[in-house]
Design a protein around this motif. Structure first.
Motif, PDB file in Angstrom:
ATOM      1  N   ASN A 150       1.502   3.877  -3.413  1.00  0.00           N
ATOM      2  CA  ASN A 150       1.200   5.304  -3.324  1.00  0.00           C
ATOM      3  C   ASN A 150       2.450   6.160  -3.489  1.00  0.00           C
ATOM      4  O   ASN A 150       2.400   7.233  -4.106  1.00  0.00           O
ATOM      5  CB  ASN A 150       0.501   5.608  -2.000  1.00  0.00           C
ATOM      6  N   GLU A 195      -6.751   4.283  -2.393  1.00  0.00           N
ATOM      7  CA  GLU A 195      -7.155   4.297  -0.988  1.00  0.00           C
ATOM      8  C   GLU A 195      -7.205   2.893  -0.406  1.00  0.00           C
ATOM      9  O   GLU A 195      -7.326   2.722   0.793  1.00  0.00           O
ATOM     10  CB  GLU A 195      -8.518   4.973  -0.837  1.00  0.00           C
ATOM     11  N   ARG A 196      -7.117   1.869  -1.287  1.00  0.00           N
ATOM     12  CA  ARG A 196      -7.213   0.498  -0.776  1.00  0.00           C
ATOM     13  C   ARG A 196      -6.508  -0.460  -1.718  1.00  0.00           C
ATOM     14  O   ARG A 196      -6.649  -0.363  -2.940  1.00  0.00           O
ATOM     15  CB  ARG A 196      -8.673   0.086  -0.611  1.00  0.00           C
ATOM     16  N   THR A 228      -5.044  -2.583   8.280  1.00  0.00           N
ATOM     17  CA  THR A 228      -4.859  -3.876   7.627  1.00  0.00           C
ATOM     18  C   THR A 228      -5.831  -4.858   8.250  1.00  0.00           C
ATOM     19  O   THR A 228      -5.935  -4.949   9.465  1.00  0.00           O
ATOM     20  CB  THR A 228      -3.424  -4.391   7.803  1.00  0.00           C
ATOM     21  N   TYR A 263       0.842  -1.207   0.000  1.00  0.00           N
ATOM     22  CA  TYR A 263       0.000   0.000   0.000  1.00  0.00           C
ATOM     23  C   TYR A 263       0.877   1.258   0.000  1.00  0.00           C
ATOM     24  O   TYR A 263       0.656   2.187  -0.787  1.00  0.00           O
ATOM     25  CB  TYR A 263      -0.917  -0.017   1.221  1.00  0.00           C
ATOM     26  N   ARG A 264       1.878   1.268   0.880  1.00  0.00           N
ATOM     27  CA  ARG A 264       2.765   2.440   0.961  1.00  0.00           C
ATOM     28  C   ARG A 264       3.580   2.608  -0.319  1.00  0.00           C
ATOM     29  O   ARG A 264       3.681   3.719  -0.864  1.00  0.00           O
ATOM     30  CB  ARG A 264       3.688   2.311   2.167  1.00  0.00           C
ATOM     31  N   ASP A 274      -4.096   9.659   8.135  1.00  0.00           N
ATOM     32  CA  ASP A 274      -2.676   9.326   8.160  1.00  0.00           C
ATOM     33  C   ASP A 274      -2.438   7.895   8.624  1.00  0.00           C
ATOM     34  O   ASP A 274      -1.300   7.453   8.717  1.00  0.00           O
ATOM     35  CB  ASP A 274      -1.927  10.292   9.097  1.00  0.00           C
ATOM     36  N   GLU A 275      -3.501   7.198   8.934  1.00  0.00           N
ATOM     37  CA  GLU A 275      -3.378   5.839   9.446  1.00  0.00           C
ATOM     38  C   GLU A 275      -3.597   4.822   8.328  1.00  0.00           C
ATOM     39  O   GLU A 275      -4.134   5.129   7.266  1.00  0.00           O
ATOM     40  CB  GLU A 275      -4.412   5.594  10.557  1.00  0.00           C
ATOM     41  N   GLU A 276      -3.156   3.598   8.576  1.00  0.00           N
ATOM     42  CA  GLU A 276      -3.429   2.494   7.676  1.00  0.00           C
ATOM     43  C   GLU A 276      -4.174   1.423   8.466  1.00  0.00           C
ATOM     44  O   GLU A 276      -3.908   1.221   9.644  1.00  0.00           O
ATOM     45  CB  GLU A 276      -2.135   1.897   7.128  1.00  0.00           C
ATOM     46  N   THR A 323      -5.413  -3.490   2.978  1.00  0.00           N
ATOM     47  CA  THR A 323      -4.904  -2.289   3.626  1.00  0.00           C
ATOM     48  C   THR A 323      -5.628  -1.092   3.025  1.00  0.00           C
ATOM     49  O   THR A 323      -5.643  -0.919   1.807  1.00  0.00           O
ATOM     50  CB  THR A 323      -3.392  -2.120   3.444  1.00  0.00           C
ATOM     51  N   ALA A 324      -6.262  -0.299   3.876  1.00  0.00           N
ATOM     52  CA  ALA A 324      -7.011   0.877   3.425  1.00  0.00           C
ATOM     53  C   ALA A 324      -6.514   2.103   4.166  1.00  0.00           C
ATOM     54  O   ALA A 324      -6.071   2.009   5.315  1.00  0.00           O
ATOM     55  CB  ALA A 324      -8.506   0.679   3.674  1.00  0.00           C
ATOM     56  N   GLY A 325      -6.583   3.247   3.516  1.00  0.00           N
ATOM     57  CA  GLY A 325      -6.180   4.497   4.147  1.00  0.00           C
ATOM     58  C   GLY A 325      -7.282   5.045   5.021  1.00  0.00           C
ATOM     59  O   GLY A 325      -8.453   4.963   4.694  1.00  0.00           O
TER      60      GLY A 325
END
Length: 199
Positions: free
Chosen positions: A51, A58-59, A86, A47-48, A82-84, A77-79
């Motif tokens: 992006n 977003e997912r 899982t 995810y990181r 600022d958090e993720e 994993t979704a945004g």
């Protein structure tokens, strides 16, 4: 002279991009081959990285197929600001919705990539169906985009799913295809490590 400078600048940009992509692929390989690797951690890492490469999503999810059961197990994993988040979904039928049917069909035909586009009520109905599984389930009604692209890149054991609100560029398709190939090549090592741990 200006034209030559533009050519050199563009060549340098392309070279830098190629090096950036290779660096990301090495990080993907290292993530899944680490002795302590888990699919939840791999999902968060992908995810990181996706992006950071400028492919806005977003997912994402890593899916592992259960072929006899015609199902898939997903690590999402979704945004969330600022958090993720899982989250692992249970085994999910590949016949539960057109999105999954399309993945099932692509796998049967050995396609490397497939996309399903949902709009309006189609998208709303999908999230209603998935509301007990997806993170941030209470927010989906408020945040529907006009359309959503469910991009799925397949490897031998599973798939990497990337959700976007617009079509992917040719560069993004190329990057995600390479990323999935790298992940898929390293996945058997991950299985070997887990089998050795179990024994």
């Amino acid at each position: 002279l200006e034209e030559k400078l533009k050519e050199v600048t563009e060549a340098l940009r392309q070279k830098n991009r190629e090096l950036e992509i290779e660096f990301v692929l090495e990080k993907v390989r290292a993530t899944i081959t680490s002795p302590s690797a888990t699919l939840a951690e791999a999902s968060a890492s992908l995810y990181r990285l996706i992006n950071e490469m400028g492919i806005v999503t977003e997912r994402i999810s890593i899916g592992i197929f259960d072929d006899p059961g015609e199902a898939i197990e997903l690590w999402i994993t979704a945004g969330a600001g600022d958090e993720e988040i899982t989250q692992m979904l249970d085994y999910f039928s590949l016949h539960a919705h057109a999105v999954f049917e399309n993945i099932f069909s692509a796998r049967k035909q050995s396609k490397p990539y497939t996309v399903t586009v949902l709009r309006g009520n189609q998208l709303r109905d999908y999230y209603r169906m998935m509301s007990t599984h997806l993170p941030q389930e209470g927010d989906h009604e408020k945040k529907f985009p006009p359309e959503e692209f469910f991009n799925t890149f397949l490897f031998s054991h599973g798939a990497i799913n990337v959700n976007t609100t617009g079509p992917l560029s040719q560069e993004a398709l190329s990057i995600l295809t390479k990323l999935t190939s790298t992940f898929g090549s390293a996945y058997p090592h991950f299985l070997d490590v887990k089998t050795a741990e179990a024994q």
